[in-house]
Write an enzyme that holds these catalytic residues in place. Structure first.
Site, PDB file in Angstrom:
ATOM      1  CG  ASP A  97     -10.464  28.999  16.939  1.00  0.00           C
ATOM      2  OD1 ASP A  97     -11.362  29.011  17.807  1.00  0.00           O
ATOM      3  OD2 ASP A  97     -10.204  29.990  16.226  1.00  0.00           O
ATOM      4  CG  ASP A 314     -13.986  30.267  20.665  1.00  0.00           C
ATOM      5  OD1 ASP A 314     -13.359  29.486  19.917  1.00  0.00           O
ATOM      6  OD2 ASP A 314     -13.648  31.436  20.874  1.00  0.00           O
TER       7      ASP A 314
END
Length: 483
Positions: A97, A314
């Site tokens: 992440d 992201d």
């Protein structure tokens, strides 16, 4: 006079040893009359040096990647890697992440956390009592002070540094920080992989909510690769263990997978765009969008970075999200380009198309144009999702989702099949189209010292020169015998 006592004792000890010495026979591993190739000697030395250099610093750190951006094809919808934490080391599967900072894993005291995973992997939890190197992070610790300033962290009544995170999809986690050993593969010499370790601070999750509680895509935690002081990339680079730069190449086809390294993947076609300063995420300045080479009529202010705008990279997001003012012109341009070859339709509120042939032959390329003259070219596979079949035709839908008054987010749908380089030292992000099943060149420092990843990373001659400068003299002397 105080220094003579130890000297006299030492001389006496040497004298005593000379009176009671023993003869030990020595034998050569390779007899004098036996011809030995240089490669054999190097191979033997590397095995020994891999043990000696277990905690040497300044190498590339390599992580395996599992998963895919396509939940319909292989049931993933996320990319994850393995980390080894504790003494003895225990493996945890954690989602990659780049949209958050903290590495956290499920704590053994978490009662309502998932017990099984639809990803076909075992779920593990961290038990501090089972690790001989684990420690509590007190409120007085500098790391805790940093966390309190930059995240929703606080101090508990038991003097533990606690945290509470809320993610963009509404899910959340809370728990406390602990310190323990992180074990990883570091590249320190030609074809030399040393099992290295470093003490890091990470989160132990005692509560989870939202999608984190669902077992269909459950993993052991989240590996945040943000820029904050508590991210693993920041902790390791601050101590010279890894460079302040990391890269990934996420494979989109088949069962996915890919490459994730703390280092710079080198590729001649990489283009770079500067990071927007003073932003909590990897925020880039998207300036315009082109479809089939035609610039869309979108007000540039639509993408301006302000309180609730901007464009972030992201890897923790599966799809892509486009602000409403840009979404409608984008979808309209795609539909107009293919309306003569496909049948436009609406499925579950999404713009879709019934396609009877290859999408690469029908759908246009899209260019996201960023500051610095860097364009990100999207093939149809990067903005369409295959959602099955209908009346003998394939159903493909726009993978971008409309978001009102928010941030444009480029998730795994966009990131797959590309090299992405997060150069924190130079505050820029680079990318290039790439077959992520192939080997990659990796460097410790931007544009200079190249490494090779062909399943296992190895070091080029120029890189060894750099490593010699970084390692202690005693370790450098040992390395001189294998190069």
């Amino acid at each position: 006079m105080r220094g003579l006592g130890p000297l006299i004792l030492a001389l006496a000890a040497v004298s005593m040893m000379s009176l009671h010495c023993a003869l030990l026979p020595l034998e050569r591993v390779f007899p004098l009359n036996q011809r030995v190739e240089l490669d054999s000697l190097r191979a033997r030395d590397r095995l020994r040096h891999a043990r000696i250099l277990q905690n040497a610093v300044g190498g590339i750190v390599d992580f395996s990647v599992v998963g895919s951006s396509d939940p319909y094809a292989v049931g993933y919808g996320l990319y994850f890697t393995k980390v080894k934490i504790g003494s003895p080391p225990k493996e945890f599967n954690v989602q990659i992440d780049t949209g958050s900072d903290i590495l956290w894993v499920t704590c053994s005291t978490c009662n309502d956390c998932p017990q099984s995973s639809g990803l076909g992997i075992p779920l593990n939890s961290f038990d501090a009592a089972s690790s001989s190197t684990s420690g509590m992070v007190p409120c007085s610790d500098a790391m805790c002070s940093s966390a309190i300033q930059s995240t929703a962290s606080e101090c508990s009544q038991s003097n533990q540094c606690s945290y509470k995170f809320q993610y963009g999809d509404g899910s959340g986690t809370s728990g406390h920080y602990v310190s323990d050993m992180l074990f990883f593969d570091a590249i320190l010499g030609e074809s030399l992989i040393a099992n290295s370790s470093a003490l890091i601070v990470f989160g132990c999750s005692t509560y989870q909510s939202g999608d984190l509680t669902k077992s269909d895509k459950a993993v052991d935690g989240i590996f945040g690769f943000g820029q904050g002081d508590l991210s693993v990339i920041s902790q390791l680079s601050s101590r010279g263990i890894a460079p302040r730069i990391f890269s990934h190449c996420l494979k989109g086809e088949g069962n996915g997978g890919g490459v994730l390294v703390l280092g710079e993947i080198m590729e001649p076609s990489i283009v770079y765009s500067p990071l927007v300063p003073s932003q909590p995420h990897y925020n880039l300045n998207l300036q315009s969008i082109s479809v089939n080479g035609q610039l869309l009529q979108i007000d540039p202010a639509t993408f301006a970075t302000s309180t609730n705008r901007g464009t972030i990279i992201d890897s923790g997001t599966t799809l892509a999200y486009l602000v409403e003012e840009a979404y409608n012109p984008f979808v309209n341009a795609i539909t107009a380009s293919v309306s003569q070859s496909v049948t436009p339709t609406i499925a579950k509120g999404n713009q879709c198309y019934l396609v009877s042939s290859s999408i690469s032959d029908i759908f246009p390329t899209v260019s996201l144009n960023f500051a610095g003259g860097a364009s990100m070219v999207l093939k149809p596979e990067n903005y369409l999702q295959h959602l099955g079949f209908y009346d003998g035709a394939a159903l493909w839908c726009i993978g971008f989702q409309k978001i009102q008054g928010g941030i444009t987010i480029l998730g795994d749908l966009i990131l797959k099949d590309k090299i992405f380089v997060y150069d924190l030292a130079r505050q820029r992000i680079g990318w290039a189209d790439y077959d992520c099943s192939m080997a990659v060149n990796v460097s410790l420092t931007s544009g200079k010292d190249e490494f090779i990843n062909a399943g296992q990373l190895s070091v080029s001659s120029s890189s060894r020169d750099l490593l010699f400068k970084m390692l202690p003299t005693s370790i450098m002397t040992l390395l001189m015998h294998i190069v």
